[in-house]
Scaffold this motif. Structure first.
Motif, PDB file in Angstrom:
ATOM      1  N   ALA A  69       0.831  -1.210   0.000  1.00 15.88           N
ATOM      2  CA  ALA A  69       0.000   0.000   0.000  1.00 15.88           C
ATOM      3  C   ALA A  69       0.863   1.255   0.000  1.00 15.88           C
ATOM      4  O   ALA A  69       0.577   2.217  -0.724  1.00 15.88           O
ATOM      5  CB  ALA A  69      -0.925  -0.005   1.215  1.00 15.88           C
ATOM      6  N   VAL A  70       1.945   1.249   0.778  1.00 12.77           N
ATOM      7  CA  VAL A  70       2.850   2.407   0.840  1.00 12.77           C
ATOM      8  C   VAL A  70       3.507   2.624  -0.516  1.00 12.77           C
ATOM      9  O   VAL A  70       3.579   3.756  -1.011  1.00 12.77           O
ATOM     10  CB  VAL A  70       3.904   2.222   1.955  1.00 12.77           C
ATOM     11  N   GLN A  71       3.973   1.560  -1.139  1.00  9.13           N
ATOM     12  CA  GLN A  71       4.625   1.705  -2.444  1.00  9.13           C
ATOM     13  C   GLN A  71       3.654   2.224  -3.496  1.00  9.13           C
ATOM     14  O   GLN A  71       4.028   3.042  -4.340  1.00  9.13           O
ATOM     15  CB  GLN A  71       5.239   0.368  -2.868  1.00  9.13           C
ATOM     16  N   ALA A  72       2.400   1.799  -3.432  1.00  9.48           N
ATOM     17  CA  ALA A  72       1.392   2.302  -4.372  1.00  9.48           C
ATOM     18  C   ALA A  72       1.160   3.796  -4.171  1.00  9.48           C
ATOM     19  O   ALA A  72       1.061   4.556  -5.139  1.00  9.48           O
ATOM     20  CB  ALA A  72       0.090   1.526  -4.200  1.00  9.48           C
ATOM     21  N   ILE A  73       1.096   4.225  -2.911  1.00  4.83           N
ATOM     22  CA  ILE A  73       0.871   5.645  -2.626  1.00  4.83           C
ATOM     23  C   ILE A  73       2.080   6.476  -3.033  1.00  4.83           C
ATOM     24  O   ILE A  73       1.940   7.568  -3.599  1.00  4.83           O
ATOM     25  CB  ILE A  73       0.515   5.844  -1.139  1.00  4.83           C
ATOM     26  N   VAL A  74       3.294   5.979  -2.787  1.00  3.71           N
ATOM     27  CA  VAL A  74       4.513   6.688  -3.193  1.00  3.71           C
ATOM     28  C   VAL A  74       4.520   6.867  -4.708  1.00  3.71           C
ATOM     29  O   VAL A  74       4.811   7.951  -5.226  1.00  3.71           O
ATOM     30  CB  VAL A  74       5.784   5.935  -2.709  1.00  3.71           C
ATOM     31  N   ALA A  75       4.171   5.813  -5.442  1.00  4.38           N
ATOM     32  CA  ALA A  75       4.131   5.891  -6.909  1.00  4.38           C
ATOM     33  C   ALA A  75       3.046   6.867  -7.369  1.00  4.38           C
ATOM     34  O   ALA A  75       3.250   7.658  -8.300  1.00  4.38           O
ATOM     35  CB  ALA A  75       3.878   4.506  -7.498  1.00  4.38           C
ATOM     36  N   GLN A  76       1.893   6.821  -6.711  1.00 10.15           N
ATOM     37  CA  GLN A  76       0.775   7.694  -7.081  1.00 10.15           C
ATOM     38  C   GLN A  76       1.130   9.163  -6.868  1.00 10.15           C
ATOM     39  O   GLN A  76       0.795  10.016  -7.686  1.00 10.15           O
ATOM     40  CB  GLN A  76      -0.444   7.312  -6.242  1.00 10.15           C
ATOM     41  N   LEU A  77       1.829   9.462  -5.774  1.00  9.89           N
ATOM     42  CA  LEU A  77       2.201  10.840  -5.477  1.00  9.89           C
ATOM     43  C   LEU A  77       3.447  11.289  -6.223  1.00  9.89           C
ATOM     44  O   LEU A  77       3.747  12.473  -6.280  1.00  9.89           O
ATOM     45  CB  LEU A  77       2.433  11.018  -3.973  1.00  9.89           C
ATOM     46  N   GLY A  78       4.202  10.342  -6.749  1.00  8.03           N
ATOM     47  CA  GLY A  78       5.441  10.667  -7.437  1.00  8.03           C
ATOM     48  C   GLY A  78       6.514  11.124  -6.470  1.00  8.03           C
ATOM     49  O   GLY A  78       7.395  11.914  -6.819  1.00  8.03           O
ATOM     50  N   ALA A  79       6.464  10.630  -5.241  1.00  9.80           N
ATOM     51  CA  ALA A  79       7.449  11.005  -4.226  1.00  9.80           C
ATOM     52  C   ALA A  79       8.792  10.368  -4.565  1.00  9.80           C
ATOM     53  O   ALA A  79       8.850   9.239  -5.035  1.00  9.80           O
ATOM     54  CB  ALA A  79       6.977  10.548  -2.849  1.00  9.80           C
ATOM     55  N   THR A  80       9.867  11.119  -4.314  1.00  8.48           N
ATOM     56  CA  THR A  80      11.173  10.624  -4.722  1.00  8.48           C
ATOM     57  C   THR A  80      12.172  10.454  -3.596  1.00  8.48           C
ATOM     58  O   THR A  80      13.039   9.608  -3.671  1.00  8.48           O
ATOM     59  CB  THR A  80      11.794  11.574  -5.759  1.00  8.48           C
ATOM     60  N   GLY A  81      12.107  11.243  -2.555  1.00  3.32           N
ATOM     61  CA  GLY A  81      13.136  11.150  -1.527  1.00  3.32           C
ATOM     62  C   GLY A  81      12.606  11.466  -0.147  1.00  3.32           C
ATOM     63  O   GLY A  81      11.411  11.702   0.035  1.00  3.32           O
ATOM     64  N   PRO A  82      13.500  11.489   0.833  1.00  2.00           N
ATOM     65  CA  PRO A  82      13.106  11.748   2.217  1.00  2.00           C
ATOM     66  C   PRO A  82      12.399  13.094   2.421  1.00  2.00           C
ATOM     67  O   PRO A  82      11.642  13.258   3.365  1.00  2.00           O
ATOM     68  CB  PRO A  82      14.432  11.727   2.978  1.00  2.00           C
ATOM     69  N   GLY A  83      12.596  14.019   1.521  1.00  2.75           N
ATOM     70  CA  GLY A  83      11.924  15.320   1.621  1.00  2.75           C
ATOM     71  C   GLY A  83      10.423  15.226   1.448  1.00  2.75           C
ATOM     72  O   GLY A  83       9.678  16.098   1.882  1.00  2.75           O
ATOM     73  N   ASP A  84       9.969  14.145   0.817  1.00  3.49           N
ATOM     74  CA  ASP A  84       8.534  13.944   0.579  1.00  3.49           C
ATOM     75  C   ASP A  84       7.875  13.131   1.692  1.00  3.49           C
ATOM     76  O   ASP A  84       6.718  12.742   1.568  1.00  3.49           O
ATOM     77  CB  ASP A  84       8.323  13.230  -0.758  1.00  3.49           C
TER      78      ASP A  84
END
Length: 148
Positions: A102-117
């Motif tokens: 679920a976390v990986q899906a949300i990261v991909a959906q948001l386009g988050a790239t690093g610890p700043g996100d």
């Protein structure tokens, strides 16, 4: 029947059964719910009650750790018994694999790239998984997803 109604029914049943330990824990939970309602002038829904149960369980886990370190097993056992009573009011928890997916899906959906996100991702994850997963596991999974 709402979760709060179920807790009230369980309190009545514990009274009838003269189960003082269970009754004390349930009363503590209802008092925390009532306090939240009075403080914020709201009526709690199931999600808010689950958040309170989560908070109480976390407090009990911290106490168990402290009592165990102080070699006070009598108090640690009492806290552990309260945790068992409180866990009955939580929904089925997601497994570590389900949380990670679920976390990986949300990261991909948001386009988050690093610890700043991290904040942006945690906000979205918290909204989606609140009450369904241990937030400690969620935080670890988010850190891992953003690091890799």
């Amino acid at each position: 029947m709402t979760l709060k109604d179920q807790i009230t029914e369980d309190m009545k049943n514990a009274m009838r059964a003269h189960d003082s330990e269970r009754l004390g824990t349930i009363r503590l939970l209802l008092a925390a719910c009532k306090q939240k309602e009075v403080d914020e002038r709201i009526v709690l829904d199931d999600a808010a009650v689950i958040a309170i149960v989560d908070k109480l369980i976390k407090q009990r886990n911290d106490s168990v750790t402290a009592f165990t370190q102080a070699k006070r097993m009598d108090l640690a056992d009492k806290e552990a018994a309260e945790i068992k009573v409180l866990q009955a009011y939580l929904p089925q928890r997601l497994s570590l694999e389900e949380v990670t997916a679920a976390v990986q899906a949300i990261v991909a959906q948001l386009g988050a790239t690093g610890p700043g996100d991290m904040g942006k991702v945690m906000g979205a994850v918290k909204a989606q998984l609140a009450g369904k997963a241990d937030m400690g596991q969620v935080s670890t999974a988010v850190k891992a997803a953003l690091a890799g």
